[in-house]
Design an enzyme around this catalytic site. Structure first.
Site, PDB file in Angstrom:
ATOM      1  N   ASP A  15      -7.155 -15.506   2.782  1.00  0.00           N
ATOM      2  CA  ASP A  15      -8.527 -15.984   3.007  1.00  0.00           C
ATOM      3  C   ASP A  15      -9.376 -15.740   1.764  1.00  0.00           C
ATOM      4  OD1 ASP A  15      -8.026 -16.749   5.655  1.00  0.00           O
ATOM      5  OD2 ASP A  15      -9.945 -15.951   6.362  1.00  0.00           O
ATOM      6  N   LYS A  26       0.879  -1.176   0.000  1.00  0.00           N
ATOM      7  CA  LYS A  26       0.000   0.000   0.000  1.00  0.00           C
ATOM      8  C   LYS A  26       0.915   1.225   0.000  1.00  0.00           C
ATOM      9  CE  LYS A  26      -4.057   2.003   0.255  1.00  0.00           C
ATOM     10  NZ  LYS A  26      -5.001   1.999  -0.896  1.00  0.00           N
TER      11      LYS A  26
HETATM   12 MN    MN Z   1      -5.814 -15.788   8.676  1.00  0.00          MN
END
Ligand code: MN
Ligand code: IPM
Length: 359
Positions: free
Chosen positions: A252, A192
């Site tokens: 995830d 970022k």
């Molecule tokens: Mn995790």
């Protein structure tokens, strides 16, 4: 050949999936004349309950002495309200630190057999094969944070620090370059850098290393854009390398592309020792103890353990092929079930994979 493995079942579904992984390793070894010696040790909420400490030093010692560590999962709502230093999650964070596990590998691929379980349209997921490499012992996870958090209800503000040193960035980017060389030679570094100073350093260091690599194609993406690109066009990625927090979140997200987070393995590697292997899914307390959890994330972690820690690609390949076969023949735990499949429990899926081991 006898392999010594430390096993940390942990909390929730951890015990069910590490049992499946151990059964696979033992079955594969028995067919090749090798043997596994597993030493089980407590960590996480179970260790907090039994010893008042989420990561007993005896567990850390056993990990140091083993050739590799197999971990289930730690944490759960039962321990959500304990003080931060005693949280079950401290067990995994402490292990990463104690074993110096700076590179976390989370491979995500398309399994044609369960493509229909992906939240994306089948044509977007077809052919996806990503290796996400997450920096694991630095950044905001291990930076200084305010202590006033400990004072509980009266707390009005809180802060954490994201700090990266040049050498921490270099070693994980180096890992990514080496991994890319035996894959499709493409690296995406994620940061970022339009906002964070630590990300600007990350980008400078990564750029310098990547630009000096003949044959490696590379690009930099901001993490928000990367999150979008993973959904829009996941096939564009080969190796992704990023910081601890961004890697936690992106892995995830990437994990569900394959159809279920229950399928995904991980390996955490350091400077010494054989590393730590665990499924990406957590302790899933809502389904724990019911024999319904998908064992494949843990089973494929065991395959990574054989490949990277033991240098035994015969066992590793056999486990992967057996998983593919069981999936191709329609065996499905609840998280990947669909009309027309063969619904199975955790134990039955493990049996189905063992029965298809060809060694
Ligand atoms: Mn995790
Ligand atoms: C993971 C987990 C851990 C993390 C938790 C349990 C501390 O989410 O391995 O991705 O945030 O690293």
């Amino acid at each position: 050949m006898e392999y010594k493995i430390a096993v940390i079942p942990g909390d929730g579904v951890g015990a069910e999936v590490t049992e499946a992984a151990q059964r696979l390793l033992s079955a594969a070894a028995a067919r090749t004349g090798a043997k596994f010696q597993f030493t089980e040790k407590p960590a996480g909420g179970v260790a907090l309950d039994a010893f008042g400490c989420p990561l007993p030093s005896d567990t850390v010692d056993a990990c140091h002495h083993a050739q590799a560590v197999l971990l289930g999962a730690v944490g759960g709502p039962k321990w959500d309200n304990v003080e931060p230093a005693l949280r079950a999650e401290k067990a995994i964070l402490g292990l990463r630190q104690a074993l110096g596990l700076y590179a976390n590998l989370r491979p995500v691929r398309d399994w044609p057999a369960i493509r229909q379980c992906s939240p994306l349209k089948p044509d977007r997921i077809e052919g996806v094969d990503i290796l996400l490499i997450r920096e694991l012992t630095g950044g905001i996870y291990f930076g200084r944070r305010c202590e006033s958090e400990l004072s509980g209800d009266g707390c009005e503000q809180a802060w954490d620090t994201e700090l990266y040193r040049r050498d921490e960035i270099e070693r994980v980017v180096d890992f990514a370059i080496k991994a890319a060389r035996i894959r499709r030679s493409r690296v995406t570094s994620v940061d970022k850098a339009n906002v964070l100073a630590s990300s600007r350093l990350w980008r400078r260091v990564a750029d310098r290393m990547l630009s000096g690599q003949p044959g490696i194609e590379y690009n930099h993406l901001y993490v928000d854009n990367c999150a979008m690109q993973l959904i829009l066009n996941p096939r564009q990625f080969d190796v992704i390398v990023t910081s601890n927090l961004f890697g936690d979140i992106l892995s995830d997200e990437a994990a569900v592309l394959a159809g279920s987070i229950g399928m995904l393995p991980s390996a955490s590697m350091g400077t010494v020792g054989g590393g730590l292997y665990e499924p990406v899914h957590g302790s899933a307390p809502d389904i724990a103890g019911r024999g319904v959890v998908n064992p494949i994330g843990a089973v494929l972690s065991a395959s990574m353990l054989a490949r990277y820690a033991l240098n035994n690609s015969v066992i590793a390949d056999a486990i992967e092929r057996a998983v593919d076969k069981a999936l191709d023949e329609g065996y499905r735990t609840a998280d990947i079930s669909h009309p027309g499949c063969v619904p199975v429990s955790t134990g039955q899926m493990t049996d189905a994979i063992i029965a298809r081991l060809a060694l």
